[in-house]
Each structure stands twice: as C-alpha cells, then as structure tokens.
Design a protein around this motif. Structure first.
Motif, PDB file in Angstrom:
ATOM      1  N   GLN A   1       8.896  -0.247  -0.695  1.00 45.09           N
ATOM      2  CA  GLN A   1       8.031  -1.226  -0.019  1.00 45.09           C
ATOM      3  C   GLN A   1       8.263  -1.215   1.483  1.00 45.09           C
ATOM      4  O   GLN A   1       7.310  -1.174   2.270  1.00 45.09           O
ATOM      5  N   ILE A   2       9.510  -1.217   1.895  1.00 49.91           N
ATOM      6  CA  ILE A   2       9.828  -1.219   3.323  1.00 49.91           C
ATOM      7  C   ILE A   2       9.384   0.092   3.976  1.00 49.91           C
ATOM      8  O   ILE A   2       8.763   0.090   5.039  1.00 49.91           O
ATOM      9  N   ALA A   3       9.677   1.216   3.325  1.00 49.06           N
ATOM     10  CA  ALA A   3       9.307   2.518   3.892  1.00 49.06           C
ATOM     11  C   ALA A   3       7.794   2.701   3.939  1.00 49.06           C
ATOM     12  O   ALA A   3       7.256   3.232   4.912  1.00 49.06           O
ATOM     13  N   GLN A   4       7.109   2.255   2.912  1.00 48.68           N
ATOM     14  CA  GLN A   4       5.674   2.484   2.820  1.00 48.68           C
ATOM     15  C   GLN A   4       4.857   1.474   3.622  1.00 48.68           C
ATOM     16  O   GLN A   4       3.835   1.820   4.193  1.00 48.68           O
ATOM     17  N   LEU A   5       5.327   0.207   3.657  1.00 45.53           N
ATOM     18  CA  LEU A   5       4.520  -0.858   4.248  1.00 45.53           C
ATOM     19  C   LEU A   5       5.173  -1.569   5.428  1.00 45.53           C
ATOM     20  O   LEU A   5       4.519  -2.342   6.120  1.00 45.53           O
ATOM     21  N   GLY A   6       6.471  -1.362   5.619  1.00 40.79           N
ATOM     22  CA  GLY A   6       7.164  -2.058   6.691  1.00 40.79           C
ATOM     23  C   GLY A   6       7.374  -3.538   6.420  1.00 40.79           C
ATOM     24  O   GLY A   6       7.601  -4.307   7.348  1.00 40.79           O
ATOM     25  N   LYS A   7       7.290  -3.939   5.173  1.00 38.10           N
ATOM     26  CA  LYS A   7       7.475  -5.341   4.801  1.00 38.10           C
ATOM     27  C   LYS A   7       8.701  -5.467   3.908  1.00 38.10           C
ATOM     28  O   LYS A   7       8.849  -4.718   2.953  1.00 38.10           O
ATOM     29  N   LYS A   8       9.561  -6.441   4.226  1.00 39.78           N
ATOM     30  CA  LYS A   8      10.773  -6.622   3.442  1.00 39.78           C
ATOM     31  C   LYS A   8      10.571  -7.540   2.238  1.00 39.78           C
ATOM     32  O   LYS A   8      11.112  -7.303   1.181  1.00 39.78           O
ATOM     33  N   SER A   9       9.778  -8.584   2.387  1.00 34.44           N
ATOM     34  CA  SER A   9       9.624  -9.585   1.325  1.00 34.44           C
ATOM     35  C   SER A   9       8.412  -9.292   0.448  1.00 34.44           C
ATOM     36  O   SER A   9       7.324  -9.000   0.950  1.00 34.44           O
ATOM     37  N   THR A  10       8.591  -9.409  -0.847  1.00 34.48           N
ATOM     38  CA  THR A  10       7.462  -9.237  -1.761  1.00 34.48           C
ATOM     39  C   THR A  10       6.452 -10.370  -1.611  1.00 34.48           C
ATOM     40  O   THR A  10       5.295 -10.207  -1.975  1.00 34.48           O
ATOM     41  N   THR A  11       6.868 -11.495  -1.054  1.00 30.91           N
ATOM     42  CA  THR A  11       5.933 -12.615  -0.880  1.00 30.91           C
ATOM     43  C   THR A  11       4.877 -12.308   0.170  1.00 30.91           C
ATOM     44  O   THR A  11       3.841 -12.964   0.204  1.00 30.91           O
ATOM     45  N   LYS A  12       5.115 -11.318   1.015  1.00 29.86           N
ATOM     46  CA  LYS A  12       4.175 -10.956   2.077  1.00 29.86           C
ATOM     47  C   LYS A  12       3.175  -9.886   1.652  1.00 29.86           C
ATOM     48  O   LYS A  12       2.320  -9.493   2.429  1.00 29.86           O
ATOM     49  N   LEU A  13       3.292  -9.387   0.434  1.00 26.66           N
ATOM     50  CA  LEU A  13       2.433  -8.300  -0.013  1.00 26.66           C
ATOM     51  C   LEU A  13       1.047  -8.780  -0.401  1.00 26.66           C
ATOM     52  O   LEU A  13       0.888  -9.850  -0.989  1.00 26.66           O
ATOM     53  N   THR A  14       0.058  -7.968  -0.093  1.00 29.93           N
ATOM     54  CA  THR A  14      -1.292  -8.224  -0.578  1.00 29.93           C
ATOM     55  C   THR A  14      -1.412  -7.624  -1.973  1.00 29.93           C
ATOM     56  O   THR A  14      -0.557  -6.840  -2.414  1.00 29.93           O
ATOM     57  N   THR A  15      -2.493  -7.970  -2.643  1.00 29.31           N
ATOM     58  CA  THR A  15      -2.703  -7.441  -3.990  1.00 29.31           C
ATOM     59  C   THR A  15      -2.799  -5.913  -3.960  1.00 29.31           C
ATOM     60  O   THR A  15      -2.243  -5.242  -4.827  1.00 29.31           O
ATOM     61  N   ASP A  16      -3.466  -5.348  -2.971  1.00 30.77           N
ATOM     62  CA  ASP A  16      -3.584  -3.891  -2.865  1.00 30.77           C
ATOM     63  C   ASP A  16      -2.239  -3.232  -2.565  1.00 30.77           C
ATOM     64  O   ASP A  16      -1.959  -2.128  -3.029  1.00 30.77           O
ATOM     65  N   GLU A  17      -1.407  -3.901  -1.771  1.00 32.76           N
ATOM     66  CA  GLU A  17      -0.107  -3.330  -1.424  1.00 32.76           C
ATOM     67  C   GLU A  17       0.809  -3.253  -2.642  1.00 32.76           C
ATOM     68  O   GLU A  17       1.577  -2.295  -2.782  1.00 32.76           O
ATOM     69  N   ILE A  18       0.731  -4.238  -3.522  1.00 37.97           N
ATOM     70  CA  ILE A  18       1.523  -4.185  -4.757  1.00 37.97           C
ATOM     71  C   ILE A  18       1.129  -2.947  -5.552  1.00 37.97           C
ATOM     72  O   ILE A  18       1.985  -2.212  -6.050  1.00 37.97           O
ATOM     73  N   ASP A  19      -0.172  -2.697  -5.647  1.00 33.04           N
ATOM     74  CA  ASP A  19      -0.649  -1.508  -6.364  1.00 33.04           C
ATOM     75  C   ASP A  19      -0.109  -0.226  -5.741  1.00 33.04           C
ATOM     76  O   ASP A  19       0.297   0.695  -6.450  1.00 33.04           O
ATOM     77  N   LYS A  20      -0.103  -0.155  -4.412  1.00 29.17           N
ATOM     78  CA  LYS A  20       0.360   1.057  -3.716  1.00 29.17           C
ATOM     79  C   LYS A  20       1.841   1.326  -3.986  1.00 29.17           C
ATOM     80  O   LYS A  20       2.236   2.460  -4.273  1.00 29.17           O
ATOM     81  N   VAL A  21       2.670   0.283  -3.878  1.00 28.99           N
ATOM     82  CA  VAL A  21       4.108   0.462  -4.107  1.00 28.99           C
ATOM     83  C   VAL A  21       4.360   0.823  -5.568  1.00 28.99           C
ATOM     84  O   VAL A  21       5.138   1.732  -5.876  1.00 28.99           O
ATOM     85  N   TYR A  22       3.684   0.125  -6.476  1.00 31.35           N
ATOM     86  CA  TYR A  22       3.832   0.426  -7.907  1.00 31.35           C
ATOM     87  C   TYR A  22       3.504   1.895  -8.187  1.00 31.35           C
ATOM     88  O   TYR A  22       4.264   2.588  -8.867  1.00 31.35           O
ATOM     89  N   GLU A  23       2.376   2.371  -7.676  1.00 28.81           N
ATOM     90  CA  GLU A  23       1.965   3.753  -7.939  1.00 28.81           C
ATOM     91  C   GLU A  23       2.996   4.749  -7.419  1.00 28.81           C
ATOM     92  O   GLU A  23       3.297   5.744  -8.081  1.00 28.81           O
ATOM     93  N   THR A  24       3.545   4.491  -6.242  1.00 26.26           N
ATOM     94  CA  THR A  24       4.557   5.384  -5.665  1.00 26.26           C
ATOM     95  C   THR A  24       5.795   5.439  -6.551  1.00 26.26           C
ATOM     96  O   THR A  24       6.304   6.519  -6.872  1.00 26.26           O
ATOM     97  N   ILE A  25       6.279   4.279  -6.965  1.00 24.77           N
ATOM     98  CA  ILE A  25       7.495   4.227  -7.787  1.00 24.77           C
ATOM     99  C   ILE A  25       7.232   4.792  -9.171  1.00 24.77           C
ATOM    100  O   ILE A  25       8.035   5.577  -9.695  1.00 24.77           O
ATOM    101  N   ASN A  26       6.128   4.409  -9.777  1.00 20.70           N
ATOM    102  CA  ASN A  26       5.819   4.881 -11.120  1.00 20.70           C
ATOM    103  C   ASN A  26       5.710   6.406 -11.149  1.00 20.70           C
ATOM    104  O   ASN A  26       6.212   7.056 -12.065  1.00 20.70           O
ATOM    105  N   ARG A  27       5.100   6.990 -10.116  1.00 17.06           N
ATOM    106  CA  ARG A  27       4.973   8.446 -10.034  1.00 17.06           C
ATOM    107  C   ARG A  27       6.360   9.095  -9.898  1.00 17.06           C
ATOM    108  O   ARG A  27       6.687  10.046 -10.607  1.00 17.06           O
ATOM    109  N   ALA A  28       7.190   8.565  -8.993  1.00 18.30           N
ATOM    110  CA  ALA A  28       8.516   9.155  -8.762  1.00 18.30           C
ATOM    111  C   ALA A  28       9.417   9.029  -9.988  1.00 18.30           C
ATOM    112  O   ALA A  28      10.087   9.995 -10.377  1.00 18.30           O
ATOM    113  N   VAL A  29       9.429   7.849 -10.599  1.00 17.22           N
ATOM    114  CA  VAL A  29      10.251   7.650 -11.802  1.00 17.22           C
ATOM    115  C   VAL A  29       9.754   8.556 -12.923  1.00 17.22           C
ATOM    116  O   VAL A  29      10.543   9.178 -13.637  1.00 17.22           O
ATOM    117  N   GLY A  30       8.439   8.658 -13.063  1.00 15.17           N
ATOM    118  CA  GLY A  30       7.874   9.514 -14.093  1.00 15.17           C
ATOM    119  C   GLY A  30       8.230  10.975 -13.901  1.00 15.17           C
ATOM    120  O   GLY A  30       8.551  11.685 -14.857  1.00 15.17           O
TER     121      GLY A  30
END
Length: 116
Positions: free
Chosen positions: A65-94
């Motif tokens: 989240q910090i590397a991709q969006l520059g935001k430390k707190s999850t409370t500051k994320l938009t709905t689209d940003e949650i999707d972006k971080v999820y996709e990045t992590i899900n792809r890497a873990v997969g």
C-alpha cells in the motif's frame, strides 16, 4: 474525501469494505498456514512464524500500500485503491505459493458472522 485536482467527491472505503479487508487478511493467513507457507517463505525472515490477520496486514498489505499509493493508513484508501493493492498482493502471493484468496463479498462476510 475531495480530490485535490478535480474537486470531485472520492469514495473512501466503506465499513463493509473494511470488514472485508480484515476478513481477507484472516482468510489469506489461514490459507498460507494450511499450505505450509510460513512468513519466512514470503518475507525471508529468519524464524518460522505462522501467519495471522495482523501479520498479513503489516507485512504484506501495508508495505505494498505504501509503495503503490504512498498512503500508510488503510482508513485513507478509496474503494478503487483497495482493489489495486489487493490485486498486487493476490498476484504476488499466487505466483510464489499458488494460493489465491478471493476478496470477500457481502455473502462471505455474513456467512463468517453466522459461523462464529
């Protein structure tokens, strides 16, 4: 939240998204542990530590989240940003483990609450 550039209203995460986010942390931790992938497997730590909701958030989600969006707190994320971080992590873990955990839907969240 208002966008600084376009003055449009941007939706921050909803309480349902927050609940889904934390449920996903827990589900991913369970799947990684069940698959035999301790924290050492993904973050190259020196000791064998099982995953939990907190460690998924702090050692997988937050750094991306910090590397991709520059935001430390999850409370500051938009709905689209949650999707972006999820996709990045899900792809890497997969790619590293073969484990893919879908982001929880409202149905999964309701089932999880009933199951408790």
């Amino acid at each position: 939240m208002l966008c600084d550039h376009c003055k449009k209203q941007i939706k921050t995460r909803t309480s349902n998204q927050n609940n889904s986010l934390h449920l996903w942390f827990r589900l991913l931790a369970d799947e990684l542990n069940s698959g035999g992938f301790d924290m050492r497997t993904l973050i190259r730590d020196e000791i064998d530590i099982p995953w939990n909701e907190y460690s998924v958030k702090e050692y997988l989600w937050r750094p991306v989240q910090i590397a991709q969006l520059g935001k430390k707190s999850t409370t500051k994320l938009t709905t689209d940003e949650i999707d972006k971080v999820y996709e990045t992590i899900n792809r890497a873990v997969g790619e590293r483990t073969g484990i893919h955990v879908p982001f929880p839907s409202l149905d999964i969240m309701i089932f999880d609450q009933v199951d408790k």
